[in-house]
Design a protein around this motif. Structure first.
Motif, short mmCIF file in Angstrom:
data_model
loop_
_atom_site.label_atom_id
_atom_site.label_comp_id
_atom_site.label_asym_id
_atom_site.label_seq_id
_atom_site.Cartn_x
_atom_site.Cartn_y
_atom_site.Cartn_z
N ARG A 1 47.21 60.80 66.50
CA ARG A 1 47.33 62.05 65.76
C ARG A 1 46.82 63.23 66.57
N LYS A 2 45.70 63.04 67.28
CA LYS A 2 45.17 64.12 68.11
C LYS A 2 46.09 64.40 69.29
N ALA A 3 46.64 63.33 69.90
CA ALA A 3 47.53 63.51 71.05
C ALA A 3 48.81 64.26 70.66
N LEU A 4 49.28 64.03 69.44
CA LEU A 4 50.47 64.72 68.95
C LEU A 4 50.16 66.10 68.39
N LYS A 5 48.85 66.43 68.33
CA LYS A 5 48.39 67.74 67.86
C LYS A 5 48.90 68.03 66.45
N LEU A 6 48.69 67.06 65.56
CA LEU A 6 49.14 67.21 64.18
C LEU A 6 48.02 67.84 63.36
N GLY A 7 48.31 68.97 62.76
CA GLY A 7 47.32 69.63 61.92
C GLY A 7 47.34 69.08 60.51
N ALA A 8 46.40 69.55 59.70
CA ALA A 8 46.25 69.05 58.34
C ALA A 8 47.44 69.40 57.46
N ARG A 9 48.19 70.44 57.82
CA ARG A 9 49.30 70.88 56.97
C ARG A 9 50.66 70.46 57.54
N HIS A 10 50.65 69.60 58.51
CA HIS A 10 51.92 69.17 59.12
C HIS A 10 52.62 68.24 58.15
N SER A 11 53.88 68.52 57.81
CA SER A 11 54.55 67.77 56.75
C SER A 11 55.57 66.76 57.25
N GLU A 12 55.86 66.73 58.56
CA GLU A 12 56.83 65.75 59.08
C GLU A 12 56.26 64.34 58.99
N LEU A 13 57.16 63.39 58.73
CA LEU A 13 56.76 61.99 58.65
C LEU A 13 56.29 61.49 60.02
N LEU A 14 55.12 60.84 60.04
CA LEU A 14 54.65 60.16 61.25
C LEU A 14 55.01 58.69 61.12
#
Length: 426
Positions: free
Chosen positions: A165-178
């Motif tokens: 998650r950190k490597a992809l730089k996903l913030g708390a409001r990111h809504s795309e499916l991981l």
């Protein structure tokens, strides 16, 4: 339970021991003690071992290397006053006494009353959910952090997704499916084995009330949001079950034997950060001979799978029928698996979100059940003690990646684990 009324206003600065290992003479407990005695480095903490048998504890202490021997404390999981006495002397109690669904709650209560942090190596997520539902408010009132699942279940998977998650730089409001898949590869040259505690835990869970287990799972999965849908967790569990091919691991895979534990833990960890919707599959390499197309080489593997297939229903039958369960528990009480230091394991995780993807490698020395779990659990415990000194722990029931995050990544790397992330085409 009324625990909040009995919380003792003690400061942790006055505690005699940083860590007390409770259940120190069991297979996993001994391994954690060996690690603490020899691997702490330049700034060792003061610690103690605790259990029912003074003779066994003294034998354990005499067998440990290291520069300073731990103290010996006596306590019984069925004696609340003895548990409170040792909890009051510790900053953190690490419990290796299982099955936790049968023996864990009394020490949890003692830690809440004594305002002592707790860590364990349970894989019983349903029990953690039950404990949080019963004692979550008391933990918040006491300022106590209770960190479960600190061993092979479920640090490698949870921390790998934290790193991804950190490597992809996903913030708390990111809504795309991981979308993520973890594949465990075992290197066990001596053939391996299962800890007695793990087998007893499975036996206990299979013989438990199915409705109670389901309620515990739901409580665990919804710990961050009572209205949260359970479907994403169920979808991930079902997705873990199929037989398939893993491009990142380059092997055939099947459901990881602990997927029922790791999947809800990873979902909870993401939910605690308000992060992306998640689809996660927990899998392991399908053991196959090198020349699997050769019938002579394939037959032994097929024989192994057939034996496992026959053993599982027998194990389930033993769990359901009281006479058979009692006989199985007696056999397990006499069984011991010491672990294999020459083994190792790796969890290879590929996580993708939109047009971005990352591969995370988490490799750990030692077999998963004993040596590897001891390393992970001891470093989690030491990390929690260090975070207590810095005032960096949030109270309540939690998991290692939520409680410690990057600090745990750094500790495990320094302890000999490989934790790496690199971008890859989705």
């Amino acid at each position: 339970e009324g625990i909040s009324r009995h919380i003792r206003r003690m400061t942790r600065d006055d505690r005699e021991f940083s860590i007390v290992v409770f259940g120190a003479t069991g297979d996993a407990g001994r391994a954690v003690c060996r690690y603490l005695a020899t691997k702490q480095g330049a700034r060792p903490v003061k610690w103690a071992v605790a259990g029912r048998s003074k003779a066994k504890l003294e034998t354990l202490v005499s067998s440990l290397g290291g520069s300073s021997a731990p103290s010996v404390l006596l306590a019984d999981a069925c004696d609340a006053s003895s548990l409170l006495r040792i909890a009051e002397r510790a900053t953190l109690v690490f419990s290796a006494v299982g099955p936790y669904s049968r023996l864990g709650e009394p020490m949890v209560k003692a830690c809440l009353v004594a305002r002592t942090h707790w860590a364990d190596i349970t894989g019983e997520v349903f029990w953690v959910g039950e404990m949080e539902a019963k004692h979550g408010e008391a933990a918040a009132a006491a300022g106590v952090t209770l960190t479960s699942l600190c061993g092979y279940d479920s640090v490698p998977c949870e921390l790998s997704l934290h790193v991804a998650r950190k490597a992809l730089k996903l913030g708390a409001r990111h809504s795309e499916l991981l979308d993520a898949e973890a594949v465990t590869q075992l290197n066990v040259p001596e053939g391996g084995g299962a800890p007695a505690g793990t087998l007893l835990t499975v036996l206990t869970a299979l013989g438990s009330n199915a409705l109670g287990l389901a309620k515990g799972y739901a409580a665990f999965a919804r710990s961050n949001d009572e209205s949260a849908a359970l479907w994403p967790v169920l979808r991930s569990m079902l997705g873990s079950l199929s037989l398939g091919w893993s491009p990142q691991a380059g092997c055939f895979t099947l459901a990881h034997f602990m997927f029922w534990c790791n999947v809800p833990v990873v979902h909870r960890s993401f939910g605690a950060r308000g992060a992306n919707p998640l689809r996660f599959r927990d899998r392991e390499q399908l053991p196959m001979p090198a020349a699997w197309w050769n019938l002579w080489h394939l037959l032994p593997a097929l024989g192994l799978y057939a034996a496992i297939g026959l053993a599982l229903p027998l194990f389930y039958l033993a769990a359901l029928l009281p006479p058979l369960r009692a006989a199985a528990e007696r056999r397990l009480a006499a069984y011991s698996y010491q672990g294999d230091a020459s083994s190792s394991f790796a969890v290879l995780t590929r996580a993708s979100c939109g047009k971005r993807a990352v591969d995370v490698t988490f490799a750990c020395p030692g077999d998963p059940g004993i040596y590897g779990t001891a390393l992970l659990a001891a470093e989690c415990s030491l990390g929690l003690v260090d975070a207590t000194r810095r005032g960096a722990l949030a109270p309540g029931f939690t998991t290692p990646a939520i409680a410690l995050g990057d600090a745990l990544v750094d500790r495990l790397r320094a302890a000999g684990c490989t934790i790496e992330a690199k971008a890859t085409p989705p």
